[in-house]
Write an enzyme that holds these catalytic residues in place. Structure first.
Site, PDB file in Angstrom:
ATOM      1  N   THR A  32     -26.973  -1.063  61.400  1.00 48.84           N
ATOM      2  CA  THR A  32     -26.244  -1.751  62.726  1.00 48.84           C
ATOM      3  C   THR A  32     -26.973  -1.502  63.946  1.00 48.84           C
ATOM      4  O   THR A  32     -27.065  -2.551  64.523  1.00 48.84           O
ATOM      5  CB  THR A  32     -24.759  -1.016  62.789  1.00 48.84           C
ATOM      6  OG1 THR A  32     -24.225  -1.080  61.434  1.00 48.84           O
ATOM      7  CG2 THR A  32     -24.048  -1.791  63.844  1.00 48.84           C
ATOM      8  N   GLU A  33     -27.689  -0.159  64.160  1.00 47.32           N
ATOM      9  CA  GLU A  33     -28.514  -0.307  65.328  1.00 47.32           C
ATOM     10  C   GLU A  33     -29.883  -1.192  65.457  1.00 47.32           C
ATOM     11  O   GLU A  33     -30.004  -1.721  66.334  1.00 47.32           O
ATOM     12  CB  GLU A  33     -28.951   1.216  65.350  1.00 47.32           C
ATOM     13  CG  GLU A  33     -27.824   2.095  65.808  1.00 47.32           C
ATOM     14  CD  GLU A  33     -27.473   2.086  67.164  1.00 47.32           C
ATOM     15  OE1 GLU A  33     -27.883   1.492  68.246  1.00 47.32           O
ATOM     16  OE2 GLU A  33     -26.296   2.765  67.442  1.00 47.32           O
ATOM     17  N   SER A  34     -30.398  -1.072  64.321  1.00 40.47           N
ATOM     18  CA  SER A  34     -31.829  -1.793  64.541  1.00 40.47           C
ATOM     19  C   SER A  34     -32.092  -2.811  63.327  1.00 40.47           C
ATOM     20  O   SER A  34     -33.396  -3.103  63.194  1.00 40.47           O
ATOM     21  CB  SER A  34     -32.794  -0.708  64.657  1.00 40.47           C
ATOM     22  OG  SER A  34     -33.122  -0.066  63.399  1.00 40.47           O
TER      23      SER A  34
END
Length: 207
Positions: free
Chosen positions: A95-97
């Site tokens: 989700t972050e990167s």
């Protein structure tokens, strides 16, 4: 960390990488908001489900990336070291990167697990001549170690509240505290929590 309800607890990591807690402010210390009064009988907020197909699209994209295959073992080892569920760490990183080690957000968060340089410094990552903290955070192992340690610390602060762990990872502990020990009313944070949980659910269904 038992403390009076009005106490402030500061956390810092020394030069040997050892984490300390104190009630006295310290240079480079991180204020831990761990003793906020908790609303009685309030469980995780109902943010509504994220469609499973969105989570599947995220995972299909992530798992096709060479960077995922290159860092999967490191992520798994770090999760085990810090007592975290690998599926959750993978969901956060996806989700972050989307497993891009060179990703930098508009707020300055860096790398696989999108770590702010100031947060990395609190976990002992220091700049060196010719190498900034930001550059170090693009190194997968450095980024993963900071990200998993931060998640583990947040789980100690919010036991049995994975939603608050994720909200604090995204928006900060202060934002969770100001929201009355609930998910802040930030559209970005609420969507983030929903997405991580949706990806996590798909990963758990595979096991």
């Amino acid at each position: 960390m038992a403390a009076p309800a009005s106490a402030q607890v500061w956390k810092y990591v020394d030069d040997q990488g050892v984490t300390h807690f104190t009630n006295e402010p310290v240079a480079q210390g991180l204020l831990i908001i761990a003793a906020d009064p908790k609303p009685a009988n309030r469980g995780p907020a109902d943010l509504g489900p994220l469609p499973e197909d969105q989570a599947l699209r995220t995972l299909n994209f992530v798992e096709s990336q060479a960077s995922y295959k290159d860092t999967q073992a490191q992520l798994m080892a770090a999760a085990q070291t810090h007592g975290l569920d690998y599926a959750l760490v993978k969901a956060v990183t996806a989700t972050e990167s989307a497993f891009n080690p060179n990703a930098i957000s508009h707020k300055g968060a860096v790398g696989l697990m999108q770590i702010m340089p100031a947060t990395a410094a609190q976990y002992g990552v220091r700049s060196e001549p010719g190498v900034s903290v930001t550059q170090k955070l693009k190194v997968p192992d450095v980024n993963i170690q900071v990200g998993t340690r931060l998640l583990a610390d947040l789980f100690r602060l919010y036991p049995d509240r994975i939603d608050l762990v994720l909200a604090a990872y995204n928006a900060g502990q202060g934002a969770v505290s100001r929201a009355g020990h609930q998910i802040p009313n930030f559209r970005e944070t609420q969507h983030y929590v929903r997405k991580v949980l949706a990806v996590y659910k798909v990963l758990k269904s595979r096991s």
